[in-house]
Motif scaffolding. Structure first.
Motif, mmCIF file in Angstrom:
data_model
loop_
_atom_site.group_PDB
_atom_site.id
_atom_site.type_symbol
_atom_site.label_atom_id
_atom_site.label_comp_id
_atom_site.label_asym_id
_atom_site.label_seq_id
_atom_site.Cartn_x
_atom_site.Cartn_y
_atom_site.Cartn_z
ATOM 1 N N ASP A 49 0.857 -1.189 0.000
ATOM 2 C CA ASP A 49 0.000 0.000 0.000
ATOM 3 C C ASP A 49 0.887 1.230 0.000
ATOM 4 O O ASP A 49 1.809 1.333 0.800
ATOM 5 C CB ASP A 49 -0.893 0.029 1.249
ATOM 6 N N TYR A 51 0.924 5.368 0.399
ATOM 7 C CA TYR A 51 0.231 6.605 0.730
ATOM 8 C C TYR A 51 1.255 7.725 0.643
ATOM 9 O O TYR A 51 2.163 7.802 1.461
ATOM 10 C CB TYR A 51 -0.392 6.517 2.127
ATOM 11 N N ARG A 52 1.136 8.507 -0.402
ATOM 12 C CA ARG A 52 2.024 9.659 -0.599
ATOM 13 C C ARG A 52 3.511 9.304 -0.441
ATOM 14 O O ARG A 52 4.243 9.948 0.325
ATOM 15 C CB ARG A 52 1.611 10.801 0.334
ATOM 16 N N ASP A 172 -0.350 10.789 8.919
ATOM 17 C CA ASP A 172 -0.048 10.693 7.483
ATOM 18 C C ASP A 172 0.614 9.378 7.076
ATOM 19 O O ASP A 172 1.094 9.280 5.942
ATOM 20 C CB ASP A 172 0.900 11.843 7.080
ATOM 21 N N LYS A 173 0.679 8.384 7.937
ATOM 22 C CA LYS A 173 1.396 7.119 7.651
ATOM 23 C C LYS A 173 2.824 7.399 7.187
ATOM 24 O O LYS A 173 3.355 6.706 6.317
ATOM 25 C CB LYS A 173 0.670 6.306 6.570
ATOM 26 N N ASP A 367 -1.658 10.760 -5.873
ATOM 27 C CA ASP A 367 -1.952 11.759 -4.849
ATOM 28 C C ASP A 367 -0.636 12.230 -4.229
ATOM 29 O O ASP A 367 0.068 11.454 -3.591
ATOM 30 C CB ASP A 367 -2.844 11.100 -3.786
ATOM 31 N N TYR A 410 7.907 7.518 -6.277
ATOM 32 C CA TYR A 410 6.485 7.265 -6.046
ATOM 33 C C TYR A 410 5.846 6.312 -7.050
ATOM 34 O O TYR A 410 4.638 6.213 -7.088
ATOM 35 C CB TYR A 410 5.712 8.592 -6.092
#
Lengths: 679, 679
Positions: A49, A51-52, A172-173, A367, A410
């Motif tokens: 996963d 996230y940013r 923000d993980k 994102d 990313y």
């Protein structure tokens, strides 16, 4: 089993009762027996996963089977090894072990196509230490820990015991951990004086916790593994950069002074530069990342991500750049490999089909924190040509002489790429592809050596294509894992594997969760910056929360003085930068690189040799007026006091403005170093 | 492969093209093919660090090999299975699959002695849910997560996203996580209406994340695995308790009112009880854990851990106990399986050689937080006899009618035990051994049914030996994972595997890192306590930071009213406690136990049926005046308003003092329930 025994230089394979040993130039590298096999294979199912830019990676290892049974055949001093799970069973993996270009090369051929996990054990000694694996911010010597190798955000805080990390994780993980880095690489250097490089871009995890072996986990069967040995560490880094390539020298103008990180438009730039020059500051350039526009998010000030001069933000910049250059001030910009959906570049890329897609065949939007971007698909040759065109036309032709080539980490693992290769394999490859785009744009424009771009992301091969590393986004604090100190192991580890030019945001970058940059931190950071090949300040993500170089008279004068030290030192710096360009010897070096017999030198990660003749021990704690430094046995002169030291632990006065720096008494640069104390 | 096919009740083994399926009473339980083997074996090297009952457990899995190849032979409806790694290869594991006592029993025989890791896949459906695994505080339905099964401290906070957890982790390594529990057990109940029990005390980790199988990891080859099916969940818990045993009924005196947790000595007890009785409180007893003395540590008030009346702390207690009993007030104490080095019991045990040793042969001292204790070695039969003597002489004979039998989770894994078995295997066995000591002490004294002891630690078999569970040390807060709410899934999960009597510290226990018990929390907790088989308050670890039951008039009156509700309800409670003693049907039941067709009922973990006829939905959030309750399809009467409801989600008024409780309109206990509204 072939009965051979070689003790000569080069490849030697020795037969054991139920296995074999592989040495290279008398260094034992591989050891295989039925009881202690060197290879395990299996199958895993990962869940990833993102996230940013922060990845949560889990693996369910369904199978991990030792390949206990080996059949070895020799032919012309090449060894073919068949490895099987059971005695007399079918081979699941074939190895070819040979010497090639003075390196030991072990090639792997996968017979069983179901294998997607691979664990290789490299023989180790209990006292051995290891360095490298890209740019490591928390641990220079990696022994005792494992290092997942996956390019990502490095994390905010990077230590689960700090409040900032906890907040970053919960909100923000984004807290990260000791191994998270923008620049991982499956290459390490051992104190047994060899380097080991695994040729792969798959997810990997190098585990240095075991006393008798290093276990290298790779999520594929790698193409090959290389080993090369040397007599000295200097020779070893030269050999490493023979393999991966070397950075060119830096442009001459970089040595003219500090590069001021300024945002806010033409007028602000002129005001700030003029104020700096008035105080006697040596200014080589201004770095305006918002040259293409900005946006405000909850994180702080962010950029527009449409890589073209923003006339509203920077009126008359087209005329100002040549004017400033005339006056010795270069203009530096910013770009990254993504294009924001609001911009014209996105539209152009969309029309031409240059953006990576999702599984539904639509453009994959990533994102980046309250705004979305397309990923320029560098596996599409036409997209590369187009993006190089953007750099050449919108930046180089516009007069921009340098830039931050940001990001590269990313690439989502579920993106669909033009070349059809799984994004899980392309993810780690991306930073080097991004570096290559920059490199080719600059060289095609005939500007290599005149333009400099600096990157935080990296992977195997970035050595050749990245003109300068920057240490990424440190927190504006004194923490070891994410503050000022962390930049030093970062420079040392990347230097060990061939990226010999490193610098960092003076003052750090990330101001979140209550962290605000103090004046003292900024000043200590610029003291360190004067002893790196480029001095560059950063306003930070929340400029108003952070003390700036022109925050008061004292800080202005302090930076002015540091810029003069940097400029005075320039002839020496140029010489060591040239050494890096020619031989790959990093500009910032661990103490053991020149003092191999000093056992203590191998565990020092917050000091460095700057070239052969300077030793720098940045003050990385708050409120210090003196500082303890470890000096290897030599004749050292403390730059500011002129006091002579022999070696061992010494404590020196280190008030603000006087970072602990020592030069070798017998240096040919002695006169230059003496001049520093008069600034 | 034997070609058999059974569709009848009982054991059925069906041959597949390259494997077989095992069903029991038409429930598919095991499925094995070469492609999807049901068993994996291997070798791991664990590292286990304990800090005050919190364990950091890491495993390095060197090998995990599927046993793909099966040879099956039938003989008298018993199936012998040989499992091998390779086709035609040597068997590494033998299985015997048979029906025994109406259960499916799969026995395992280890051929390869190197195996110390074992993974069994039990066939699963995508929609299946699972419950049990001991006392689970965060998740009643465990599907979607894995559950390490290792008795330990449950953690303070138990959720990495909370500040309390982070603080507990950083300061004391004590934050815990969703799966940490004092009472794990390798037994679960599936909505396919079977239970599965693994006979082992080794470390285990049951993984319910996969859609098609449950993967049960065990750090040894277990002796056997049992499955049993039933038509209803009621039948299933009856069968589970046929296997593990059942609690006896509670003593009559427990129903006389609340048990007040009081510390501080004889005088304080008399004052507090008299004040409570004056307000009309029904008091069944006082629970004075400091009867044997206390000590102050940084954690808070701790006990002396020398299990004998402390005359300084409780003057004249020997005379007071009978006097109080005369007046209907029982005296309860405290004991645990460790003896503090300062006490006479330690000296006695040391002399007799009853304490567990370290690897050097000295007494193993365990750190319990600023004081040290010896571990009474329950693998030494003489030590057990001696410790039972302590309970009988110092507690039962002294007139103590109940106690907290605390701890049991701290057995270090490097302790050396009399029976010579590895402490890694004995660790999980300890809680049941500790329960058995208590059980035998009480039954040898002829006091079963008159004395009650309550435990937090548990493991397989504790069902028979523990007279009452208590939910352990909750934080004095409203968090789902560690506060009031967490007690409900704890009661439900332990009830599913045969521990049908549960209660908790009214008000919670742990006040650390800024957590202080509010008056509201205490009152809401006592509202819940009135609908459990024992009401007992706790002062908490830091009494001065925590609101107490006699903190003001309102709280005194509130508890007085709750105690009257508890006493009024006693005939019903006794009846359901009796049902538990006779058939093993837990007193607190998940909604689906009586409403099997209600799909929503399977995911409700913060409500319970109290017996068949009451539905309790404790208010577990702050500042609520109304509360949403899910009612299965039936005719329900809201106890306080008399309002009738059919089913579905309803919102009722729930001011302090009026917890959402409903009774079934057609209950034979209707008159009793009606009486509650007049209190």
């Amino acid at each position: 089993m072939v009965e051979t025994m070689k003790v000569n230089k080069g490849l030697a394979v020795k037969t054991l009762e139920d296995g074999f040993e592989v040495s290279f130039n008398h260094v034992l590298l591989l050891r295989h027996t039925v009881q202690q096999p060197m290879l395990f294979v299996g199958q895993g199912e990962e869940t990833i996963d993102m996230y940013r830019g922060n990845f949560d990676i889990k693996d369910y290892v369904m199978e991990r089977t030792p390949l206990k049974y080996a059949r070895v055949e020799e032919k012309n001093n090449e060894y073919m090894v068949e490895l099987a799970k059971s005695e007399g069973g079918q081979a699941v993996l074939l190895l070819t072990i040979k010497e090639e270009d003075s390196r030991l090369k072990v090639e792997y051929t996968q017979v069983d196509s179901a294998i997607n996990r691979f664990w290789l054990r490299v023989a180790a000694d209990q006292t051995e230490k290891v360095y490298g694996c890209g740019e490591q911010l928390s641990h220079f010597n990696m022994r005792g820990k494992n290092f997942p190798l996956w390019t990502s955000e490095p994390g905010v805080g990077r230590n689960k015991n700090t409040y900032v990390t906890w907040q970053a994780d919960v909100k923000d993980k984004a807290g990260g951990d000791y191994y998270n880095t923008n620049f991982p690489q499956p290459t390490f250097v051992s104190t047994k004086k060899y380097y080991c490089h695994v040729e792969t871009t798959a997810y990997a995890d190098f585990d240095f916790r075991n006393p008798n072996f290093h276990e290298l986990q790779i999520w594929e069967v790698p193409k090959y593994v290389l080993f090369e040995t040397a007599e000295t560490y200097i020779d070893l880094v030269e050999k490493i950069t023979n393999l991966f390539g070397r950075q060119p020298e830096l442009p001459e103008w970089v040595y003219n002074g500090v590069i001021l990180g300024i945002q806010g438009g033409t007028e602000v730039v002129e005001e700030k530069v003029s104020r700096a020059l008035d105080r006697g500051m040596k200014v080589a350039g201004v770095w305006c990342q918002d040259w293409q526009g900005k946006r405000i998010t909850s994180f702080g000030k962010r950029l527009m991500w449409n890589w073209k001069w923003n006339e509203n933000e920077y009126p008359e910049l087209d005329k100002k750049i040549p004017e400033w250059k005339e006056n010795g001030i270069r203009f530096l910009g910013y770009i990254n490999p993504y294009v924001a959906i609001e911009g014209y570049l996105y539209k152009e890329a969309e029309e031409k089909g240059y953006l990576a897609l999702n599984e539904q065949g639509d453009i994959y939007l990533v994102d980046f924190g309250e705004f979305y971007c397309g990923v320029v698909d560098f596996t599409n040759e036409e997209a590369c040509v187009w993006y190089k065109g953007v750099i050449k036309e919108n930046m180089i032709d516009f007069g921009i002489d340098g830039w931050m080539a940001d990001f590269g980490e990313y690439l989502p693992t579920d993106v669909v790429l033009k070349n059809g290769v799984d994004a899980l394999i392309m993810h780690n490859a991306w930073p080097t592809m991004w570096a290559k785009i920059n490199y080719e744009a600059v060289s095609e424009a005939g500007k290599l050596g005149e333009v400099v771009y600096f990157m935080r992301a990296g992977y195997t091969g970035v050595q050749k294509y990245c003109t300068l590393l920057w240490g990424g986004d440190q927190s504006v604090d004194w923490t070891l894992d994410d503050g000022l100190a962390s930049v030093i192991p970062a420079a040392l580890s990347s230097g060990m594997i061939g990226c010999g030019l490193h610098h960092s945001d003076i003052g750090g970058y990330t101001s979140l969760h209550g962290n605000k940059r103090s004046k003292e931190l900024l000043m200590r950071w610029s003291e360190m910056g004067a002893f790196t090949p480029m001095m560059r300040t950063h306003e930070g993500n929340r400029p108003d929360d952070c003390f700036q170089f022109d925050g008061d008279e004292e800080s202005l004068e302090h930076l002015a003085r540091m810029s003069n030290i940097f400029v005075t030192l320039a002839p020496y710096t140029k010489a060591i930068v040239k050494e890096n360009a020619k031989r790959g010897i990093p500009v910032q070096r661990p103490l053991f690189m020149h003092y191999e017999k000093d056992e203590k030198a191998y565990d020092i990660q917050y000091q460095y040799l700057y070239g052969k003749d300077l030793l720098v021990a940045p003050v990385h704690q708050e409120s210090q007026t003196e500082w303890e430094v470890y000096l290897p046995e030599d004749e050292w002169i403390h730059v500011w006091s002129g006091q002579e030291y022999k070696g061992g632990s010494v404590t020196v006065q280190a008030p603000i403005g006087y970072p602990p720096v020592f030069y070798r008494k017998n240096s040919e640069w002695k006169e230059l170093f003496l001049a520093l104390s008069n600034i």
